[in-house]
Write an enzyme that holds these catalytic residues in place. Structure first.
Site, PDB file in Angstrom:
ATOM      1  N   GLU A  58       0.829  -1.214   0.000  1.00 62.59           N
ATOM      2  CA  GLU A  58       0.000   0.000   0.000  1.00 62.59           C
ATOM      3  C   GLU A  58       0.860   1.260   0.000  1.00 62.59           C
ATOM      4  O   GLU A  58       0.577   2.213  -0.736  1.00 62.59           O
ATOM      5  CB  GLU A  58      -0.928   0.037   1.228  1.00 62.59           C
ATOM      6  N   CYS A  86      -2.609  -2.862   7.676  1.00 59.62           N
ATOM      7  CA  CYS A  86      -2.093  -2.751   9.035  1.00 59.62           C
ATOM      8  C   CYS A  86      -2.273  -1.298   9.506  1.00 59.62           C
ATOM      9  O   CYS A  86      -2.685  -0.437   8.723  1.00 59.62           O
ATOM     10  CB  CYS A  86      -0.618  -3.141   9.056  1.00 59.62           C
TER      11      CYS A  86
END
Length: 154
Positions: A58, A86
């Site tokens: 990401e 996360c």
């Protein structure tokens, strides 16, 4: 040349990035960022390759999309990722002002969207994307299970 695909097609592109990450010996997580039906950025985990604990799929895709748009804000962009982000990635998605987040497998241990800290529900979160979970979940789960099974010592 940028590729155009449908929502499920964009997740297939994220799965391809995850497969490439696995081929590099990385945890198989892939990400694609799209705006107006066009792929701006795609990448997979590169933490080992780059010796960088922040080189999650990401974060790398957000960096590339920012470069492509010439902006730190990715307003109007959608992010497709194979695993629930996360805390670090959830924050990066928020700071980038991503419009929609689509993810495959939930992550009870390390996720921060629907598990763990639930970053977007926090009163200190300045921007929360629309979240859609479970897109291509069986494929994402199978890839991760296979990867970690191969790493475990019996």
């Amino acid at each position: 040349m940028k590729k155009t695909a449908t929502r499920s097609g964009f997740m297939e592109l994220a799965l391809e990035q995850a497969r490439r990450a696995e081929e590099r010996g990385e945890v198989p997580i892939g990400c694609v960022i799209v705006k107006d039906g066009q792929v701006l950025a795609a990448d997979g985990n590169r933490t080992i390759e780059l010796n960088d604990p922040t080189a999650h799929a990401e974060v790398l895709a957000i960096r590339r999309a920012g470069e492509a748009l010439g902006s730190q804000r990715l307003e109007g962009c959608d992010l497709y990722v194979t695993l629930e982000p996360c805390p670090m990635c959830a924050a990066a998605i928020s700071f980038a002002r991503i419009r929609r987040l689509y993810y495959g497998a939930g992550d009870e241990k390390g996720g921060a969207v629907d598990h763990g800290v639930r970053f977007y529900s926090s009163p200190t979160c300045h921007h929360a994307p629309e979240v859609y979970s479970g897109l291509a979940e069986p494929d994402s789960v199978a890839m991760l299970r296979s990867f970690f099974k191969g790493r475990r010592k019996d």
